[in-house]
Scaffold this motif. Structure first.
Motif, PDB file in Angstrom:
ATOM      1  N   TYR A  72     -34.230  10.940  64.707  1.00  0.00           N
ATOM      2  CA  TYR A  72     -35.156  12.066  64.710  1.00  0.00           C
ATOM      3  C   TYR A  72     -36.571  11.593  64.376  1.00  0.00           C
ATOM      4  O   TYR A  72     -37.535  11.993  65.024  1.00  0.00           O
ATOM      5  N   LYS A  76     -38.549  11.996  67.782  1.00  0.00           N
ATOM      6  CA  LYS A  76     -39.167  13.317  67.712  1.00  0.00           C
ATOM      7  C   LYS A  76     -40.491  13.285  66.941  1.00  0.00           C
ATOM      8  O   LYS A  76     -41.498  13.805  67.411  1.00  0.00           O
ATOM      9  N   LYS A  78     -42.053  10.468  65.994  1.00  0.00           N
ATOM     10  CA  LYS A  78     -42.797   9.249  66.360  1.00  0.00           C
ATOM     11  C   LYS A  78     -43.280   8.490  65.116  1.00  0.00           C
ATOM     12  O   LYS A  78     -44.393   7.982  65.076  1.00  0.00           O
TER      13      LYS A  78
END
Length: 160
Positions: A72, A76, A78
């Motif tokens: 995640y 998501k 980064k």
């Protein structure tokens, strides 16, 4: 001897909460101590085979959660995992995993996360940082759980 260990557990949990709230990091030796104490309390209540089975099962669950957080964070958000989730939190998760039978672990771990979320949302204006002091909040939760367990017959955290 057992009363001394119980006092140490409570003192270390309160120390973790204090360090995490105030400094946003917890000393490694404190986390290692809580891992050993949680494991010792669990092992004191079960056979070695049961302890080993529960610990392996709980660690698999924890590593699944950490893998999910890693993915995640990477894809998501980064960001790297260490920017979104601290090593102290991971080590505290491991302490919890080694400290309880699997069913108790799942229930207590879930409720500790829920407790942490609620307390953080209620008190987030008092925290100096934008990150959640997760290990500290969970340490408070487990301090309360151990106090309830040790002072009453109402809760038995080592039943499975």
């Amino acid at each position: 001897m057992l009363i001394f260990i119980k006092i140490m557990v409570l003192a270390i949990l309160i120390g973790i909460a204090y360090q995490d709230f105030k400094e946003r990091h917890v000393f490694l030796w404190v986390l290692i101590a809580v891992i050993l104490l949680f494991a010792g309390l669990h092992l004191n209540k079960t056979s070695f085979q049961q302890y080993l089975w529960h610990s392996i099962t709980n660690l698999v669950i924890i590593f699944g959660i950490i893998l999910t957080l890693f993915l995640y964070s990477k894809f998501k958000l980064k960001q790297s995992l260490h920017r979104t989730f601290g090593l102290g939190d991971i080590l505290f998760f491991i302490a919890i995993a080694l400290g309880f039978p699997t069913i108790s672990f799942i229930v207590l771990f879930s409720f500790s996360l829920f407790f942490s979320l609620i307390v953080y949302l209620l008190l987030k204006s008092r925290f100096n940082h934008k990150t959640v002091p997760l290990a500290g909040l969970q340490a408070l939760f487990f301090s309360l759980i151990f106090l309830l367990h040790w002072t009453s017959d109402f809760i038995n955290i080592y039943l499975y």
